[in-house]
Design an enzyme around this catalytic site. Structure first.
Site, PDB file in Angstrom:
ATOM      1  N   PRO A 141       2.220  -4.515 -10.014  1.00 26.08           N
ATOM      2  CA  PRO A 141       2.362  -4.128  -8.602  1.00 26.08           C
ATOM      3  C   PRO A 141       3.053  -2.783  -8.410  1.00 26.08           C
ATOM      4  CG  PRO A 141       3.440  -6.240  -9.097  1.00 26.08           C
ATOM      5  CD  PRO A 141       3.191  -5.543 -10.387  1.00 26.08           C
ATOM      6  N   GLU A 142       3.432  -2.137  -9.503  1.00 24.45           N
ATOM      7  CA  GLU A 142       4.158  -0.870  -9.391  1.00 24.45           C
ATOM      8  C   GLU A 142       3.281   0.290  -9.897  1.00 24.45           C
ATOM      9  OE1 GLU A 142       8.487  -1.146 -10.085  1.00 24.45           O
ATOM     10  OE2 GLU A 142       8.117  -3.254 -10.538  1.00 24.45           O
TER      11      GLU A 142
END
Length: 340
Positions: A141-142
């Site tokens: 998610p980064e």
């Protein structure tokens, strides 16, 4: 009559000076420490393994701002830890690859003064900045970039290869660990001394009377039980400790296996809203009151909360001057951006 007046003025002056001095001593006795003014003393704190060199710092800065370290090619360390915004992104939950919000609704902590933290990440799973830099780069998610992709991108750019050789020697192996280590070395230099440090270092006029009163209130309420040391935070503490956290239902983060959460630094706190690990409170005075109920088991009045917030203004530090680096150009061998 003049003599009496002079003596009276002298007593008032002495009282003011004694009061200022005793608040500083009170702070030190409560465990608060100043960033050293002596360069050698500061270097010993931020670089115990003697890894910092001008060449590594400059290369680390480029990598910190380098979006090609992400899978998409558009997210850098500075995206979530913006050095122009207090070292944070200013949103409740970090947003990463494909505009994905952090699945645990975790807020981006500041990178400024993180070198003074006992542990990194909200759950304290990384021991230092060099190790921490590996996490966001790989996290889906980064930045969502597998280590092999990161290594391939950097090694495909001759200018970066040359800079690594200059920083580490011609036989350097430009692997994932060396790349992230170099970012961590740069982050070690992001220290922000403030007027509060000047005050603890003996400059009594560095704080206003209102700020000194706020500092005294901060100590009297017991805030230094967690917000202590040079970082005024950065250690692992139980959260919530004695009361319910009113925003506990936002996100699913519960701390480490023992329910411990990294205490955020209070340095530059006026710049790093929203507050708490899940970024749920925008009003700093309200955050102080919530902490009183959650961590100290007391109600902090509006008046006392305002005093403490006034003190927080003295924790806004002088930032290192940062010039946005010109990054080397890609080559035909550089892996293309990938938004999948």
């Amino acid at each position: 009559m003049k003599i009496i007046k002079f003596i009276g003025m002298s007593l008032v002056t002495s009282s003011l000076l004694f009061g200022a001095t005793s608040v500083a001593n009170k702070a030190k006795n409560a465990g608060l420490k100043a960033i050293p003014t002596d360069k050698a003393a500061l270097t010993k704190l931020i670089d115990p393994n003697k890894t910092i060199t001008p060449e590594k710092v400059e290369l680390g800065k480029k990598l910190y701002f380098e979006p090609r370290l992400s899978k998409s090619g558009i997210i850098s360390c500075n995206t979530c830890h913006n050095l122009g915004l207090g070292g944070v992104d200013g949103v409740p939950a970090a947003v990463g690859h494909n505009w994905t919000a952090n699945p645990h609704h975790l807020n981006s902590p500041t990178v400024y003064n993180a070198v003074f933290f006992a542990a990194q990440f909200w759950d304290g799973r990384s021991p230092d900045l060099e190790n921490q830099a590996q996490g966001p780069m790989q996290a889906a998610p980064e930045m969502a970039a597998p280590p092999a992709l990161v290594v391939e991108r950097i090694n495909s750019i001759p200018a970066y290869v040359d800079e690594f050789k200059t920083a580490y020697g011609k036989d350097v192996k430009i692997d994932f660990k060396t790349i992230t280590q170099t970012i961590g070395i740069y982050e070690r230099t992001l220290v922000t001394p403030s007027r509060f440090d000047d005050y603890l270092n003996g400059k009594e006029e560095a704080l206003s009377d209102a700020e000194k009163a706020g500092l005294s209130t901060f100590i009297d309420k017991g805030c230094t039980s967690c917000h202590t040391g040079i970082a005024l935070g950065g250690t692992m503490q139980p959260f919530p400790a004695v009361g319910k956290f009113k925003y506990a239902n936002i996100g699913d983060f519960k701390g480490d296996k023992n329910g411990m959460v990294k205490t955020p630094t209070l340095r530059n706190i006026t710049e790093t809203a929203p507050y708490f690990h899940n970024g749920t409170e925008w009003n700093l005075k309200e955050a102080v009151k919530i902490m009183g109920e959650t961590q100290l088991g007391m109600k902090i009045s509006d008046e006392d909360a305002a005093k403490i917030v006034t003190f927080f203004g003295a924790l806004k530090g002088k930032k290192p001057e940062v010039t946005y680096p010109q990054l080397p150009e890609s080559t035909l061998k550089t892996p293309k951006p990938d938004f999948k």
